[in-house]
Design a protein around this motif. Sequence first.
Motif, PDB file in Angstrom:
ATOM      1  N   SER A   3       0.837  -1.217   0.000  1.00  0.00           N
ATOM      2  CA  SER A   3       0.000   0.000   0.000  1.00  0.00           C
ATOM      3  C   SER A   3       0.867   1.261   0.000  1.00  0.00           C
ATOM      4  N   VAL A   4       1.950   1.257   0.752  1.00  0.00           N
ATOM      5  CA  VAL A   4       2.822   2.444   0.796  1.00  0.00           C
ATOM      6  C   VAL A   4       3.570   2.588  -0.538  1.00  0.00           C
ATOM      7  N   MET A   5       3.974   1.446  -1.100  1.00  0.00           N
ATOM      8  CA  MET A   5       4.650   1.494  -2.405  1.00  0.00           C
ATOM      9  C   MET A   5       3.746   2.194  -3.432  1.00  0.00           C
ATOM     10  N   LYS A   6       2.450   1.852  -3.393  1.00  0.00           N
ATOM     11  CA  LYS A   6       1.519   2.472  -4.343  1.00  0.00           C
ATOM     12  C   LYS A   6       1.316   3.958  -4.041  1.00  0.00           C
ATOM     13  N   GLN A   7       1.333   4.313  -2.770  1.00  0.00           N
ATOM     14  CA  GLN A   7       1.196   5.735  -2.405  1.00  0.00           C
ATOM     15  C   GLN A   7       2.355   6.573  -2.937  1.00  0.00           C
ATOM     16  N   LEU A   8       3.533   5.966  -3.046  1.00  0.00           N
ATOM     17  CA  LEU A   8       4.710   6.710  -3.517  1.00  0.00           C
ATOM     18  C   LEU A   8       4.514   7.222  -4.944  1.00  0.00           C
ATOM     19  N   VAL A   9       3.680   6.501  -5.701  1.00  0.00           N
ATOM     20  CA  VAL A   9       3.472   6.847  -7.109  1.00  0.00           C
ATOM     21  C   VAL A   9       2.553   8.057  -7.248  1.00  0.00           C
ATOM     22  N   LYS A  10       1.620   8.164  -6.295  1.00  0.00           N
ATOM     23  CA  LYS A  10       0.529   9.115  -6.466  1.00  0.00           C
ATOM     24  C   LYS A  10       0.933  10.565  -6.222  1.00  0.00           C
ATOM     25  N   HIS A  11       0.459  11.449  -7.124  1.00  0.00           N
ATOM     26  CA  HIS A  11       0.510  12.889  -6.837  1.00  0.00           C
ATOM     27  C   HIS A  11      -0.716  13.516  -7.486  1.00  0.00           C
ATOM     28  N   PRO A  12      -1.477  14.336  -6.749  1.00  0.00           N
ATOM     29  CA  PRO A  12      -2.704  14.905  -7.321  1.00  0.00           C
ATOM     30  C   PRO A  12      -2.434  15.718  -8.584  1.00  0.00           C
ATOM     31  N   LEU A  13      -1.275  16.380  -8.650  1.00  0.00           N
ATOM     32  CA  LEU A  13      -0.988  17.196  -9.835  1.00  0.00           C
ATOM     33  C   LEU A  13      -0.722  16.317 -11.059  1.00  0.00           C
ATOM     34  N   THR A  14      -0.234  15.107 -10.832  1.00  0.00           N
ATOM     35  CA  THR A  14      -0.075  14.172 -11.958  1.00  0.00           C
ATOM     36  C   THR A  14      -1.447  13.814 -12.511  1.00  0.00           C
ATOM     37  N   ASP A  15      -2.396  13.517 -11.595  1.00  0.00           N
ATOM     38  CA  ASP A  15      -3.755  13.140 -12.031  1.00  0.00           C
ATOM     39  C   ASP A  15      -4.433  14.306 -12.760  1.00  0.00           C
ATOM     40  N   VAL A  16      -4.324  15.505 -12.182  1.00  0.00           N
ATOM     41  CA  VAL A  16      -4.931  16.689 -12.811  1.00  0.00           C
ATOM     42  C   VAL A  16      -4.281  16.939 -14.170  1.00  0.00           C
ATOM     43  N   GLY A  17      -2.975  16.784 -14.219  1.00  0.00           N
ATOM     44  CA  GLY A  17      -2.240  17.006 -15.475  1.00  0.00           C
ATOM     45  C   GLY A  17      -2.713  16.056 -16.561  1.00  0.00           C
ATOM     46  N   GLU A  22      -5.638  14.533 -16.721  1.00  0.00           N
ATOM     47  CA  GLU A  22      -7.011  14.931 -17.098  1.00  0.00           C
ATOM     48  C   GLU A  22      -6.993  16.084 -18.091  1.00  0.00           C
ATOM     49  N   ARG A  23      -6.173  17.100 -17.789  1.00  0.00           N
ATOM     50  CA  ARG A  23      -6.114  18.284 -18.679  1.00  0.00           C
ATOM     51  C   ARG A  23      -5.581  17.916 -20.056  1.00  0.00           C
ATOM     52  N   PHE A  24      -4.512  17.158 -20.081  1.00  0.00           N
ATOM     53  CA  PHE A  24      -3.933  16.772 -21.378  1.00  0.00           C
ATOM     54  C   PHE A  24      -4.943  15.986 -22.214  1.00  0.00           C
ATOM     55  N   LEU A  25      -5.663  15.061 -21.538  1.00  0.00           N
ATOM     56  CA  LEU A  25      -6.628  14.244 -22.277  1.00  0.00           C
ATOM     57  C   LEU A  25      -7.770  15.106 -22.804  1.00  0.00           C
ATOM     58  N   ASP A  40      -7.650  18.370 -23.501  1.00  0.00           N
ATOM     59  CA  ASP A  40      -7.152  19.214 -24.590  1.00  0.00           C
ATOM     60  C   ASP A  40      -6.923  18.396 -25.861  1.00  0.00           C
ATOM     61  N   TRP A  41      -6.496  17.163 -25.671  1.00  0.00           N
ATOM     62  CA  TRP A  41      -6.218  16.301 -26.830  1.00  0.00           C
ATOM     63  C   TRP A  41      -7.481  16.062 -27.658  1.00  0.00           C
ATOM     64  N   LYS A  42      -8.647  16.044 -26.921  1.00  0.00           N
ATOM     65  CA  LYS A  42      -9.923  15.843 -27.624  1.00  0.00           C
ATOM     66  C   LYS A  42     -10.197  16.984 -28.601  1.00  0.00           C
ATOM     67  N   LYS A  43      -9.636  18.179 -28.298  1.00  0.00           N
ATOM     68  CA  LYS A  43      -9.890  19.356 -29.154  1.00  0.00           C
ATOM     69  C   LYS A  43      -9.003  19.353 -30.395  1.00  0.00           C
ATOM     70  N   VAL A  44      -8.006  18.508 -30.426  1.00  0.00           N
ATOM     71  CA  VAL A  44      -7.046  18.531 -31.546  1.00  0.00           C
ATOM     72  C   VAL A  44      -7.599  17.728 -32.720  1.00  0.00           C
ATOM     73  N   PRO A  45      -7.706  18.362 -33.924  1.00  0.00           N
ATOM     74  CA  PRO A  45      -8.107  17.590 -35.109  1.00  0.00           C
ATOM     75  C   PRO A  45      -7.108  16.457 -35.304  1.00  0.00           C
ATOM     76  N   LYS A  46      -7.626  15.273 -35.584  1.00  0.00           N
ATOM     77  CA  LYS A  46      -6.723  14.112 -35.588  1.00  0.00           C
ATOM     78  C   LYS A  46      -6.069  13.874 -36.948  1.00  0.00           C
ATOM     79  N   LYS A  47      -6.240  14.801 -37.912  1.00  0.00           N
ATOM     80  CA  LYS A  47      -5.464  14.636 -39.140  1.00  0.00           C
ATOM     81  C   LYS A  47      -5.202  15.998 -39.775  1.00  0.00           C
TER      82      LYS A  47
END
Length: 215
Positions: A187-201, A203-206, A208-215
């Motif tokens: 459980s602690v090993m898994k906690q080491l991975v987590k950072h809220p800013l990683t999750d928010v980042g 979410e934002r990238f995904l 914004d990516w939806k807005k990008v024309p794919k070709k």
Amino acid sequence: MKIFIDTANLEEIKEANSLGLVDGVTTNPSLIAKEGKGFREIIDEICAIVNGPVSVEAVSTGSAALVKEAREITRIHPNIVVKIPLTWDGLKATKQLSGEGIKVNMTLVFSPNQALLAAKAGAFYVSPFVGRLDDCSHDGMELVEQILTIYDNYEFATEVIVASIRNPLHVLDAALMGADIATMPFSVMKQLVKHPLTDVGIERFLADWKKVPKK
Ligand code: G3P
């Protein structure tokens, strides 16, 4: 700093090992009891999964019985390290076993003087239990700092395993202090991975990516 996983749960060990995170495993009688399987079956499987030291605790009382049990345990697999509690008899057994080339992890260590004696008896590892000290209002990581200072002062080769880790700050402090090893629950090993800013980042990238024309 080496990372050990403090569990006898095979699924956790396999999962952590698949990320290359496991330099070794520590078990104790309570962790093995939780799994509801036979002792030998569990230890055999752990040794088959992980290519590194596996600490297994001797439960005998009296130095002669501890030595006998330790010899039997280490016959199971070459990677096994015997955990022996820091008592008078435990030190006597450790002195004998280290003389025979058997690696001992002295466990249930709660004071710097205990750790000094473990090193003098030839222990390969010493395991201060930081979480259990914190639980009774003593600073567990202060003990680790003291042990590291003592071992450094006298150039003891005994490696310090920070044990009874309860949270990511214990891991951070262990690494900053230069501890050799931190052994932690999955459980602690898994906690080491987590950072809220990683999750928010992500979410934002995904989004914004939806807005990008794919070709
Ligand atoms: O490595 C020692 C550890 O298993 C003890 O942990 O959480 O029971 O204090 P805990």
